[in-house]
Design a protein around this motif. Structure first.
Motif, PDB file in Angstrom:
ATOM      1  N   VAL A 183       6.913  -1.793 -17.202  1.00  0.00           N
ATOM      2  CA  VAL A 183       5.938  -0.909 -17.815  1.00  0.00           C
ATOM      3  C   VAL A 183       6.156   0.509 -17.309  1.00  0.00           C
ATOM      4  O   VAL A 183       6.260   0.754 -16.111  1.00  0.00           O
ATOM      5  CB  VAL A 183       4.500  -1.377 -17.487  1.00  0.00           C
ATOM      6  N   LYS A 184       6.237   1.459 -18.238  1.00  0.00           N
ATOM      7  CA  LYS A 184       6.583   2.835 -17.886  1.00  0.00           C
ATOM      8  C   LYS A 184       5.380   3.761 -17.848  1.00  0.00           C
ATOM      9  O   LYS A 184       5.441   4.834 -17.251  1.00  0.00           O
ATOM     10  CB  LYS A 184       7.618   3.380 -18.876  1.00  0.00           C
ATOM     11  N   ASN A 185       4.262   3.382 -18.511  1.00  0.00           N
ATOM     12  CA  ASN A 185       3.098   4.255 -18.529  1.00  0.00           C
ATOM     13  C   ASN A 185       1.845   3.430 -18.771  1.00  0.00           C
ATOM     14  O   ASN A 185       1.909   2.219 -19.034  1.00  0.00           O
ATOM     15  CB  ASN A 185       3.259   5.346 -19.591  1.00  0.00           C
ATOM     16  N   VAL A 186       0.694   4.120 -18.699  1.00  0.00           N
ATOM     17  CA  VAL A 186      -0.577   3.421 -18.862  1.00  0.00           C
ATOM     18  C   VAL A 186      -0.706   2.820 -20.248  1.00  0.00           C
ATOM     19  O   VAL A 186      -1.258   1.727 -20.427  1.00  0.00           O
ATOM     20  CB  VAL A 186      -1.742   4.396 -18.574  1.00  0.00           C
ATOM     21  N   GLN A 187      -0.186   3.501 -21.261  1.00  0.00           N
ATOM     22  CA  GLN A 187      -0.295   2.986 -22.630  1.00  0.00           C
ATOM     23  C   GLN A 187       0.360   1.619 -22.755  1.00  0.00           C
ATOM     24  O   GLN A 187      -0.173   0.723 -23.412  1.00  0.00           O
ATOM     25  CB  GLN A 187       0.343   3.975 -23.593  1.00  0.00           C
ATOM     26  N   GLU A 188       1.520   1.441 -22.121  1.00  0.00           N
ATOM     27  CA  GLU A 188       2.231   0.169 -22.233  1.00  0.00           C
ATOM     28  C   GLU A 188       1.505  -0.968 -21.514  1.00  0.00           C
ATOM     29  O   GLU A 188       1.744  -2.136 -21.823  1.00  0.00           O
ATOM     30  CB  GLU A 188       3.653   0.311 -21.697  1.00  0.00           C
TER      31      GLU A 188
END
Length: 456
Positions: A30-35
């Motif tokens: 996971v690269k960011n909060v959205q993911e």
């Protein structure tokens, strides 16, 4: 993740957590909060619940139809950490006058009222509740959850048989102990009982449904006066010799009572099994409050013992179940935190609040076809007289009980997720001397429940 947990915990959202957790892969990429959310999981259901009760003689009859939905989100797992949040909303589509007390009994209709808000019977549409908001950490050796969540045990459990289940707030940890045993430990200090929309601490939730009477017959007044910080729960569940299943639990309610429960179920052949269970409880501190009329748990030692004999085939299951409450007082545990799960437990048939009582229940279940099953039960309960306050907290009375529960899950692909349930309950106390006003939702009534639900 911690920041999200803090800001979401007090939020009021729409949904309700239920069912088994999905084993989502550990998405360490996971690269960011959205993911966290796009790679997570959306779950929930839409439920319609119709209930109608026919009470005895001139006591008022009631009906209600509730429509609601649950929406929940579980994020993707990031190195074992995951955030979950869910809630539920409910609407009163139509009903009888649930905000009016019966003129004879002087009470509101309890069962239909639990579909909505028992604290405010006039409330028909502002019925949303935050059901869960938690942060958890899960590996093969450890599962920790903190926040608001559902908790399953013999005495504290969700029991999702209305529009809202029982929910708890605190911290819980589970670890494997050996190959076939699991240890559960929890500290719980806030609760949201079934049929309410708010959360409260121990002081505000115990006694929400009913305070009953003291052992001398005077009205109890412990709600809002109880002095307790919460409950510590510890449980062991495992598999023993010859594929026996066993569990042992302890509930330490600070300054109120300690309750220990255990059960074992042992197969004795391919088709037969037997089970034994027992419970013991005693007072802690002053039982909740030093004043007599505000004490929840009096100075007593109480025990419960039960047994079960079962026979099953691939289509049928038949069991005889028995439970006895003994000791020198009344089996007492906050009914606002869940529903006791004994062998002889039936819907609308609690033994909590009674002593020196017995119940015998014969259950039969049948799988008629794929997706179609039914349960038929007949119960006989022998309870102390309603005037025996020392052994009868809520004025219950001996009764005959019947239950028919039919569940249908359509197999058509177009109806995937649909579940239909029909539940009939009857309680009868022939030749009882119980005054008419005390029969209201107590005995001599029939009730029909029809639930249609779409899970997603």
């Amino acid at each position: 993740m911690l920041f999200l947990h803090i800001i979401l915990l007090p939020a009021r959202v729409i949904a309700q957590e239920h069912g088994q957790e999905a084993n989502l892969p550990d998405t360490s990429s996971v690269k960011n909060v959205q993911e966290l959310f796009t790679k997570g999981e959306l779950h929930g259901h839409v439920r319609n619940y119709f209930m109608a009760t026919l009470n005895h003689r001139s006591l008022s009859d009631h009906y209600a139809n509730a429509l609601g939905a649950e929406i929940g989100v579980r994020t993707a797992s990031f190195h074992g950490f995951r955030l979950g949040i869910s809630g539920i909303f409910t609407y009163n589509l139509f009903s009888s006058h649930l905000d009016q007390k019966d003129p004879i009994a002087g009470k509101y209709p309890s069962n239909e009222g639990e579909l909505f808000d028992i604290e405010n019977p006039h409330n028909k549409d502002n019925l949303d509740r935050l059901e869960s908001a938690y942060l958890e950490y899960r590996t093969e050796k450890l599962h920790v959850r903190i926040g608001r969540f559902d908790f399953t045990s013999p005495l504290i459990n969700p029991q999702d048989t209305r529009m809202k289940p029982y929910s708890v707030q605190g911290v819980m940890a589970q670890v494997p102990v050996g190959q076939h045993t699991k240890l559960t430990a929890a500290w719980l200090d806030h609760f949201s009982p079934r049929g309410v929309i708010e959360w409260g601490n121990t002081r505000h939730t115990i006694g929400l449904y009913s305070n009953g009477v003291n052992i001398d017959g005077s009205p109890s007044g412990y709600r809002h006066h109880i002095e307790s910080r919460g409950v510590a729960v510890a449980g062991l569940q495992g598999q023993g010799i010859q594929n026996s299943q066993w569990q042992a639990w302890n509930y330490w309610i600070e300054n109120i009572a300690n309750t220990s429960y255990g059960r074992v179920v042992m197969p004795i052949s391919d088709r037969m099994k037997v089970g034994l269970e027992g419970l013991y409880q005693f007072q802690l501190g002053n039982g909740g409050h030093p004043a007599h009329d505000s004490t929840y748990f009096p100075d007593q030692q109480e025990w419960v013992a039960g047994g079960m004999v079962g026979y099953s085939t691939p289509q049928w299951a038949l069991s005889a179940n028995y439970l006895h409450t003994g000791g020198n007082g009344r089996f007492t545990f906050p009914r606002e935190w869940g529903r006791e799960q004994f062998f002889a437990t039936l819907s609308r048939g609690r033994l909590e609040g009674t002593g020196q009582s017995d119940i015998l229940v014969v259950k039969s279940t049948r799988n008629w076809a794929p997706g179609l099953s039914s349960e038929l039960a007949l119960a006989k309960a022998w309870l102390p007289g309603y005037g025996n306050a020392a052994l009868n907290k809520y004025g219950a009375v001996s009764y005959w009980g019947t239950l028919l529960d039919v569940t249908y899950t359509p197999l058509l692909p177009a109806l995937k997720g649909v579940v239909l349930r029909l539940l009939y309950i009857g309680k009868l106390s022939p030749n009882t001397s119980l005054p008419l006003e005390r029969m209201y939702y107590n005995t001599n009534f029939q009730q029909i429940n029809f639930v249609s639900q779409l899970n997603f």
